[in-house]
Design an enzyme around this catalytic site. Sequence first.
Site, PDB file in Angstrom:
ATOM      1  N   CYS A  18      74.201  51.810 148.261  1.00 48.73           N
ATOM      2  CA  CYS A  18      74.451  53.041 149.030  1.00 48.73           C
ATOM      3  C   CYS A  18      74.676  52.661 150.486  1.00 48.73           C
ATOM      4  O   CYS A  18      74.552  51.499 150.864  1.00 48.73           O
ATOM      5  CB  CYS A  18      73.310  54.047 148.890  1.00 48.73           C
ATOM      6  SG  CYS A  18      73.894  55.733 149.245  1.00 48.73           S
ATOM      7  N   LYS A  60      71.536  62.689 139.654  1.00 44.59           N
ATOM      8  CA  LYS A  60      70.623  62.547 140.794  1.00 44.59           C
ATOM      9  C   LYS A  60      70.646  63.836 141.597  1.00 44.59           C
ATOM     10  O   LYS A  60      71.710  64.264 142.054  1.00 44.59           O
ATOM     11  CB  LYS A  60      71.065  61.363 141.671  1.00 44.59           C
ATOM     12  CG  LYS A  60      70.287  61.262 142.977  1.00 44.59           C
ATOM     13  CD  LYS A  60      70.627  60.034 143.787  1.00 44.59           C
ATOM     14  CE  LYS A  60      69.892  60.061 145.119  1.00 44.59           C
ATOM     15  NZ  LYS A  60      70.155  58.883 145.927  1.00 44.59           N
ATOM     16  N   LYS A  85      67.084  61.325 138.104  1.00 40.43           N
ATOM     17  CA  LYS A  85      66.248  61.113 139.276  1.00 40.43           C
ATOM     18  C   LYS A  85      66.151  62.400 140.067  1.00 40.43           C
ATOM     19  O   LYS A  85      67.194  63.008 140.312  1.00 40.43           O
ATOM     20  CB  LYS A  85      66.896  60.014 140.127  1.00 40.43           C
ATOM     21  CG  LYS A  85      66.210  59.753 141.437  1.00 40.43           C
ATOM     22  CD  LYS A  85      67.051  58.862 142.300  1.00 40.43           C
ATOM     23  CE  LYS A  85      66.404  58.849 143.677  1.00 40.43           C
ATOM     24  NZ  LYS A  85      67.215  58.248 144.656  1.00 40.43           N
ATOM     25  N   SER A 117      59.671  58.355 145.183  1.00 40.42           N
ATOM     26  CA  SER A 117      58.637  58.167 146.200  1.00 40.42           C
ATOM     27  C   SER A 117      57.723  59.380 146.359  1.00 40.42           C
ATOM     28  O   SER A 117      56.507  59.232 146.450  1.00 40.42           O
ATOM     29  CB  SER A 117      59.290  57.821 147.541  1.00 40.42           C
ATOM     30  OG  SER A 117      60.158  58.863 147.970  1.00 40.42           O
ATOM     31  N   TYR A 153      57.251  52.995 141.258  1.00 35.72           N
ATOM     32  CA  TYR A 153      56.450  52.190 142.185  1.00 35.72           C
ATOM     33  C   TYR A 153      55.130  51.756 141.547  1.00 35.72           C
ATOM     34  O   TYR A 153      54.539  50.774 141.973  1.00 35.72           O
ATOM     35  CB  TYR A 153      56.216  52.972 143.489  1.00 35.72           C
ATOM     36  CG  TYR A 153      57.539  53.346 144.153  1.00 35.72           C
ATOM     37  CD1 TYR A 153      58.263  52.405 144.881  1.00 35.72           C
ATOM     38  CD2 TYR A 153      58.096  54.620 143.992  1.00 35.72           C
ATOM     39  CE1 TYR A 153      59.486  52.725 145.445  1.00 35.72           C
ATOM     40  CE2 TYR A 153      59.318  54.951 144.560  1.00 35.72           C
ATOM     41  CZ  TYR A 153      60.012  54.001 145.281  1.00 35.72           C
ATOM     42  OH  TYR A 153      61.236  54.306 145.830  1.00 35.72           O
TER      43      TYR A 153
HETATM   44  C1  PBG Z   1      69.734  56.388 148.689  1.00 37.00           C
HETATM   45  C2  PBG Z   1      68.552  56.563 147.792  1.00 37.00           C
HETATM   46  C3  PBG Z   1      67.508  57.491 147.918  1.00 37.00           C
HETATM   47  C4  PBG Z   1      66.597  57.169 146.899  1.00 37.00           C
HETATM   48  C5  PBG Z   1      67.123  56.117 146.174  1.00 37.00           C
HETATM   49  N1  PBG Z   1      68.332  55.753 146.740  1.00 37.00           N
HETATM   50  C6  PBG Z   1      67.258  58.542 148.909  1.00 37.00           C
HETATM   51  C7  PBG Z   1      68.220  59.645 149.070  1.00 37.00           C
HETATM   52  O1  PBG Z   1      69.113  59.880 148.244  1.00 37.00           O
HETATM   53  O2  PBG Z   1      68.108  60.303 150.116  1.00 37.00           O
HETATM   54  C8  PBG Z   1      65.272  57.855 146.686  1.00 37.00           C
HETATM   55  C9  PBG Z   1      64.222  57.012 146.019  1.00 37.00           C
HETATM   56  C10 PBG Z   1      62.826  57.521 146.157  1.00 37.00           C
HETATM   57  O3  PBG Z   1      62.568  58.607 146.759  1.00 37.00           O
HETATM   58  O4  PBG Z   1      61.922  56.829 145.663  1.00 37.00           O
HETATM   59  N2  PBG Z   1      70.847  57.153 148.411  1.00 37.00           N
HETATM   60 ZN    ZN Z   2      72.393  57.099 150.129  1.00 40.01          ZN
END
Ligand code: PBG
Ligand code: ZN
Length: 333
Positions: free
Chosen positions: A122, A198, A256, A282, A321
């Site tokens: 990303c 996602k 996700k 997270s 995690y």
């Molecule tokens: C980046 C990304 C994110 C996560 C994984 N890859 C954050 C987002 O999309 O803002 C979140 C992972 C997590 O919260 O553990 N695009």
């Molecule tokens: Zn991103």
Amino acid sequence: MNTFPDLRLSRLRRTAGIRAMFDLEIPAPAKWCWPTFVVPGKGIKEEIASMPGQYRYSPDTLVSAVEKVVQQGVGSVLLFGQTDGVKDNGGSQAWHDHGAVQQAVRLLKSAFPHLTVMTDVCLCAYTDHGHCAPLRPDGSLDNDAACECLAKVALSHAAAGADVVAPSAMMDGQIAAIRAALTENDFNQTLLMAYSTKFASACYGPFRDAEDSAPQLRPGMPADRKGYQASYANPRNALMESVLDEAEGADILMVKPALFYLDMVRAVREQTLLPVAAYNVSGEYSMLIATARQGWGDLDELVRESTMGIVRAGADLIISYWASEYERFFGKR
Ligand code: PBG
Ligand code: ZN
């Protein structure tokens, strides 16, 4: 049919031994993936304030942290990077050949040849506005330019030796673009795990704190990702994201977050023959820790119970995690 008082279902639950005969099992650690954070530098191991027990590592200290995880049998890691270079509109530090992620992949693959090394693909930790794509002068998201950037990131990770590249930007066409770039450059064994379904979720807060990747407000662009990540109120649209990513050449699909979206884990599992990963994110990690710290629940029990929910929903791979503490929560294998 036999009924009460002859039939008593509690007989099948009376002792731990009887329960264990019929209970589902927590998947072996080989079916787990530990997401973790890499920063440039040497000798760095700093705890992430919003994710107690998880750290940012420089590539050298990451090797000893991963060793402890590998010793527990965990099969894979998923790396998130950061830069000490200049963030720009297109996130160009993300495909730097000597970036923290690229270095870490090389080190991990030589230290642990049997470990499956995955990388998040990303731009948001590398763009100066925190969005997952470059912005046009009017503030709008440049989806197609992002696909070209993401293909460069994926290639740099594949060249470093990543077994799996995992694009998470939710750009239309990103899987096709990355698959084409991998094929053209002879990386025909690199697996492509799409963050396919996602959602734009409030559960990514601790991660954005860890990664310094929160989306910022710009003229013409709100400080959120709702314009590109899936809407939690539109499950058909979110499911179609996985259908399209499969058609574009993904090897592994993903849902996700996991716990707030167990119905989607089940729906994606039922409509594809590809493996399905569930990402226990997270916010889902930190909220259990917060609950336990308040004295409102037992952490070990909360972790085991919530993880079994992900298993029942049908996930093949658990990205979590908690994987770094597999033995503590799920026992020795
Ligand atoms: C980046 C990304 C994110 C996560 C994984 N890859 C954050 C987002 O999309 O803002 C979140 C992972 C997590 O919260 O553990 N695009
Ligand atoms: Zn991103």
